[in-house]
Write a protein that holds these residues in place. Structure first.
Motif, PDB file in Angstrom:
ATOM      1  N   HIS A  61      -2.392  26.019 -32.608  1.00  0.00           N
ATOM      2  CA  HIS A  61      -1.951  26.984 -31.603  1.00  0.00           C
ATOM      3  C   HIS A  61      -0.431  27.122 -31.553  1.00  0.00           C
ATOM      4  CE1 HIS A  61      -5.976  26.443 -29.261  1.00  0.00           C
ATOM      5  NE2 HIS A  61      -6.062  27.345 -30.228  1.00  0.00           N
ATOM      6  N   ILE A  62       0.278  26.384 -32.390  1.00  0.00           N
ATOM      7  CA  ILE A  62       1.742  26.476 -32.408  1.00  0.00           C
ATOM      8  C   ILE A  62       2.125  27.685 -33.265  1.00  0.00           C
ATOM      9  CG2 ILE A  62       3.895  25.318 -33.061  1.00  0.00           C
ATOM     10  CD1 ILE A  62       2.528  22.665 -32.408  1.00  0.00           C
ATOM     11  N   VAL A  63       2.388  28.790 -32.595  1.00  0.00           N
ATOM     12  CA  VAL A  63       2.584  30.078 -33.267  1.00  0.00           C
ATOM     13  C   VAL A  63       3.812  30.057 -34.177  1.00  0.00           C
ATOM     14  CG1 VAL A  63       2.997  32.543 -32.898  1.00  0.00           C
ATOM     15  CG2 VAL A  63       1.454  31.295 -31.383  1.00  0.00           C
ATOM     16  N   GLU A  64       4.862  29.352 -33.742  1.00  0.00           N
ATOM     17  CA  GLU A  64       6.093  29.313 -34.541  1.00  0.00           C
ATOM     18  C   GLU A  64       5.841  28.801 -35.960  1.00  0.00           C
ATOM     19  OE1 GLU A  64       7.460  28.051 -30.302  1.00  0.00           O
ATOM     20  OE2 GLU A  64       5.646  27.927 -31.547  1.00  0.00           O
ATOM     21  N   ASN A  65       4.820  27.984 -36.123  1.00  0.00           N
ATOM     22  CA  ASN A  65       4.535  27.415 -37.428  1.00  0.00           C
ATOM     23  C   ASN A  65       3.796  28.381 -38.346  1.00  0.00           C
ATOM     24  OD1 ASN A  65       4.434  25.111 -39.312  1.00  0.00           O
ATOM     25  ND2 ASN A  65       2.237  25.153 -38.916  1.00  0.00           N
ATOM     26  N   LYS A  66       3.096  29.338 -37.753  1.00  0.00           N
ATOM     27  CA  LYS A  66       2.286  30.280 -38.545  1.00  0.00           C
ATOM     28  C   LYS A  66       3.077  31.520 -38.952  1.00  0.00           C
ATOM     29  CE  LYS A  66      -2.171  29.115 -36.399  1.00  0.00           C
ATOM     30  NZ  LYS A  66      -3.355  29.676 -35.728  1.00  0.00           N
ATOM     31  N   HIS A  67       3.946  31.964 -38.062  1.00  0.00           N
ATOM     32  CA  HIS A  67       4.751  33.163 -38.292  1.00  0.00           C
ATOM     33  C   HIS A  67       6.210  32.774 -38.084  1.00  0.00           C
ATOM     34  CE1 HIS A  67       0.894  35.231 -37.750  1.00  0.00           C
ATOM     35  NE2 HIS A  67       0.762  34.539 -36.631  1.00  0.00           N
ATOM     36  N   PHE A  68       7.014  32.861 -39.130  1.00  0.00           N
ATOM     37  CA  PHE A  68       8.384  32.350 -39.030  1.00  0.00           C
ATOM     38  C   PHE A  68       9.311  33.106 -39.967  1.00  0.00           C
ATOM     39  CE2 PHE A  68       5.954  29.902 -42.115  1.00  0.00           C
ATOM     40  CZ  PHE A  68       6.783  29.862 -43.222  1.00  0.00           C
ATOM     41  N   THR A  69      10.595  32.822 -39.822  1.00  0.00           N
ATOM     42  CA  THR A  69      11.618  33.456 -40.647  1.00  0.00           C
ATOM     43  C   THR A  69      12.189  32.447 -41.635  1.00  0.00           C
ATOM     44  OG1 THR A  69      12.241  34.991 -38.876  1.00  0.00           O
ATOM     45  CG2 THR A  69      13.870  34.614 -40.607  1.00  0.00           C
ATOM     46  N   TYR A  70      12.337  32.859 -42.881  1.00  0.00           N
ATOM     47  CA  TYR A  70      13.082  32.060 -43.847  1.00  0.00           C
ATOM     48  C   TYR A  70      14.281  32.870 -44.304  1.00  0.00           C
ATOM     49  CZ  TYR A  70      10.772  34.850 -47.522  1.00  0.00           C
ATOM     50  OH  TYR A  70      10.328  35.873 -48.312  1.00  0.00           O
ATOM     51  N   MET A  71      15.298  32.197 -44.845  1.00  0.00           N
ATOM     52  CA  MET A  71      16.564  32.845 -45.153  1.00  0.00           C
ATOM     53  C   MET A  71      16.840  32.837 -46.659  1.00  0.00           C
ATOM     54  SD  MET A  71      17.257  33.481 -41.996  1.00  0.00           S
ATOM     55  CE  MET A  71      18.939  34.107 -42.056  1.00  0.00           C
ATOM     56  N   VAL A  72      17.526  33.871 -47.115  1.00  0.00           N
ATOM     57  CA  VAL A  72      17.891  33.966 -48.529  1.00  0.00           C
ATOM     58  C   VAL A  72      19.389  34.224 -48.656  1.00  0.00           C
ATOM     59  CG1 VAL A  72      17.526  35.141 -50.732  1.00  0.00           C
ATOM     60  CG2 VAL A  72      15.619  34.911 -49.110  1.00  0.00           C
ATOM     61  N   PHE A  73      20.096  33.356 -49.404  1.00  0.00           N
ATOM     62  CA  PHE A  73      21.484  33.598 -49.786  1.00  0.00           C
ATOM     63  C   PHE A  73      21.434  34.443 -51.056  1.00  0.00           C
ATOM     64  CE2 PHE A  73      22.397  30.524 -46.694  1.00  0.00           C
ATOM     65  CZ  PHE A  73      23.772  30.371 -46.529  1.00  0.00           C
ATOM     66  N   ASN A  74      21.805  35.703 -50.932  1.00  0.00           N
ATOM     67  CA  ASN A  74      21.605  36.651 -52.020  1.00  0.00           C
ATOM     68  C   ASN A  74      22.932  37.223 -52.512  1.00  0.00           C
ATOM     69  OD1 ASN A  74      19.800  38.313 -53.662  1.00  0.00           O
ATOM     70  ND2 ASN A  74      20.493  40.042 -52.404  1.00  0.00           N
ATOM     71  N   PRO A  75      23.212  37.144 -53.820  1.00  0.00           N
ATOM     72  CA  PRO A  75      24.428  37.781 -54.348  1.00  0.00           C
ATOM     73  C   PRO A  75      24.417  39.281 -54.046  1.00  0.00           C
ATOM     74  CG  PRO A  75      23.488  36.294 -55.971  1.00  0.00           C
ATOM     75  CD  PRO A  75      22.480  36.411 -54.867  1.00  0.00           C
ATOM     76  N   LEU A  76      25.570  39.807 -53.652  1.00  0.00           N
ATOM     77  CA  LEU A  76      25.659  41.225 -53.322  1.00  0.00           C
ATOM     78  C   LEU A  76      25.484  42.072 -54.573  1.00  0.00           C
ATOM     79  CD1 LEU A  76      28.684  41.181 -50.847  1.00  0.00           C
ATOM     80  CD2 LEU A  76      26.341  41.846 -50.302  1.00  0.00           C
ATOM     81  N   LYS A  77      24.361  42.739 -54.670  1.00  0.00           N
ATOM     82  CA  LYS A  77      24.076  43.614 -55.796  1.00  0.00           C
ATOM     83  C   LYS A  77      22.905  44.505 -55.413  1.00  0.00           C
ATOM     84  CE  LYS A  77      21.298  39.920 -57.845  1.00  0.00           C
ATOM     85  NZ  LYS A  77      21.146  38.997 -58.973  1.00  0.00           N
ATOM     86  N   ARG A  78      22.741  45.583 -56.099  1.00  0.00           N
ATOM     87  CA  ARG A  78      21.690  46.529 -55.728  1.00  0.00           C
ATOM     88  C   ARG A  78      20.381  46.264 -56.448  1.00  0.00           C
ATOM     89  NH1 ARG A  78      24.669  52.461 -55.163  1.00  0.00           N
ATOM     90  NH2 ARG A  78      26.112  51.867 -53.491  1.00  0.00           N
ATOM     91  N   GLU A  79      20.466  45.812 -57.686  1.00  0.00           N
ATOM     92  CA  GLU A  79      19.235  45.632 -58.456  1.00  0.00           C
ATOM     93  C   GLU A  79      18.499  44.359 -58.039  1.00  0.00           C
ATOM     94  OE1 GLU A  79      22.504  43.579 -60.823  1.00  0.00           O
ATOM     95  OE2 GLU A  79      22.277  45.396 -59.613  1.00  0.00           O
ATOM     96  N   LYS A  80      17.187  44.353 -58.281  1.00  0.00           N
ATOM     97  CA  LYS A  80      16.380  43.169 -57.996  1.00  0.00           C
ATOM     98  C   LYS A  80      16.730  42.048 -58.977  1.00  0.00           C
ATOM     99  CE  LYS A  80      12.304  45.433 -56.007  1.00  0.00           C
ATOM    100  NZ  LYS A  80      10.815  45.544 -56.081  1.00  0.00           N
ATOM    101  N   SER A  81      16.551  40.824 -58.533  1.00  0.00           N
ATOM    102  CA  SER A  81      16.854  39.676 -59.382  1.00  0.00           C
ATOM    103  C   SER A  81      15.609  39.223 -60.144  1.00  0.00           C
ATOM    104  CB  SER A  81      17.363  38.516 -58.526  1.00  0.00           C
ATOM    105  OG  SER A  81      17.599  37.371 -59.319  1.00  0.00           O
ATOM    106  N   GLY A  82      15.830  38.627 -61.314  1.00  0.00           N
ATOM    107  CA  GLY A  82      14.723  38.086 -62.104  1.00  0.00           C
ATOM    108  C   GLY A  82      14.687  36.572 -62.076  1.00  0.00           C
ATOM    109  N   GLU A  83      15.545  35.970 -61.213  1.00  0.00           N
ATOM    110  CA  GLU A  83      15.611  34.516 -61.095  1.00  0.00           C
ATOM    111  C   GLU A  83      15.810  34.132 -59.632  1.00  0.00           C
ATOM    112  OE1 GLU A  83      17.725  32.777 -64.973  1.00  0.00           O
ATOM    113  OE2 GLU A  83      18.935  34.331 -63.987  1.00  0.00           O
TER     114      GLU A  83
END
Length: 381
Positions: free
Chosen positions: A62-84
């Motif tokens: 019943h602990i909702v925070e564990n089922k639905h949550f936010t994770y973070m991504v440190f992403n290089p500034l670029k427009r194209e999708k990454s392959g790694e």
């Protein structure tokens, strides 16, 4: 990198609610929502069988925070999708990403790859806020000291985890299994091109610290859907066989809880004398068992690490008493010669705080140690 100053700066920028640009690093920190689907029904059944604690009178499912949550991504500034991509996994009983922000920034800047900060079940923002609130938790420290004779290392920082594990040590396995399912789902979404940041077929490596390394070893041993066949793993202050870890610390777990958990898994769980019938003795459980004691499934474990030695590296610290170098040797076997390197730093440190940013410390020595570790990690990943 000046670790202390940079940590404070990044901590001010960090937010689960919005995307943030780090201009001088040419990175952005992006929040993504996650809702577990793979294994969700099975985990729900497991959690229903785990008794509630007085500290948290709510069933785990019943602990909702564990089922639905936010994770973070440190992403290089670029427009194209990454392959790694690199997934960064944290330690036991962690409630904030603060110390990991410089780690993620350095890896993202140096490798040019997005770094995903993914929380383990019931850790970080996957738990109720009161678990890390000193005012709410302190009365439970007093109560626990009254209930447990000669209790050591009990603090507001570890009382939530200690109470939950002491009530039922099986929570450690259940949350680990849930975390494997979550990573399975995340990596599947990335590799199939569902994730908006990544190309289909993206290669994924892991940087794992402390209990995150233990989780990563199990993940690679189990290799669900063959998703981690080519993944590289860099472990820092992690990689020990479970029976040689020592989590008795003021910011991890009190002595009674850790001793109970250690005895349960090294005996009852291995012998299946008190495991619910709903817990499958499947490939995930076998991978977990292989990491519990040196004598259990030794040939399977050591054969794997020998075969995977080209894609695994580990750095241990000489004065680390939580995850000692000897425990990592026990886990890796002969592959240790190729995988493992022990380091020592020229300042007072601990497993929990390898790079101090507060108190009287030689900042130049800390910066040098940080760069030494993470330059090796970035080069490998």
């Amino acid at each position: 990198m000046e670790v202390s100053t940079r940590t404070k700066y990044l901590n001010q920028l960090f937010s689960y609610e919005r995307k943030t640009e780090i201009a001088d690093s040419k990175l952005e920190i992006i929040p993504f929502r996650f809702t577990q689907t793979i294994g969700a029904g099975e985990i729900e059944s497991f959690q229903k069988e785990l008794s509630e604690t007085n500290f948290c009178q709510m069933a785990d499912n019943h602990i909702v925070e564990n089922k639905h949550f936010t994770y973070m991504v440190f992403n290089p500034l670029k427009r194209e999708k990454s392959g790694e991509a690199i997934i960064l996994l944290h330690g036991l009983n962690e409630r904030t990403w603060e110390k990991y922000l410089t780690w993620a920034e350095y890896l993202a800047m140096t490798t040019g790859k997005p770094v995903i900060l993914f929380p383990i079940a019931f850790h970080m923002n996957r738990s109720p806020q009161l678990w890390s609130d000193p005012r709410a938790a302190s009365p439970w420290v007093s109560r626990r000291k009254e209930e447990v004779a000669d209790l050591c290392n009990s603090t507001f920082a570890n009382v939530a985890l200690s109470c939950r594990i002491s009530e039922n040590p099986l929570r450690f396995y259940a949350s680990g299994r849930e975390s494997v399912y979550n990573l399975w789902q995340l990596v599947q979404d990335i590799k199939t091109g569902v994730h908006p940041l990544f190309k289909e077929g993206t290669s994924i490596n892991l940087f794992a610290y402390s209990i995150g390394a233990f989780l990563s070893q199990i993940l690679l041993l189990a290799n669900p859907d063959g998703l981690f066949t080519d993944s590289r793993l860099f472990m820092f202050c992690g990689g020990s066989i479970f029976s040689q870890m020592d989590g008795r610390a003021r910011d991890i777990m009190d002595r009674e809880a850790f001793d109970r958990m250690e005895h349960y898994f090294t005996h009852s769980f291995i012998e299946r004398t008190s495991v619910p019938a709903t817990f499958k003795n499947d490939f995930l459980e076998q991978a977990f068992k292989a990491m519990i004691r040196p004598d259990v499934m030794k040939e399977f474990r050591e054969k794997f690490f020998q075969s995977a030695s080209d894609r695994i590296r580990a750095i241990s610290l000489k004065k680390d008493t939580v995850i000692p170098t000897t425990g990592i040797f026990s886990a890796l076997g002969k592959a240790s010669d190729k995988i493992l390197k022990e380091m020592d730093f020229l300042y007072p440190y601990s497993h929990q705080v390898p790079f101090p940013i507060r108190g009287k410390v030689d900042s130049a020595a800390v910066n040098q140690a940080f760069t030494s570790v993470f330059s090796q990690a970035a080069s490998f990943l």
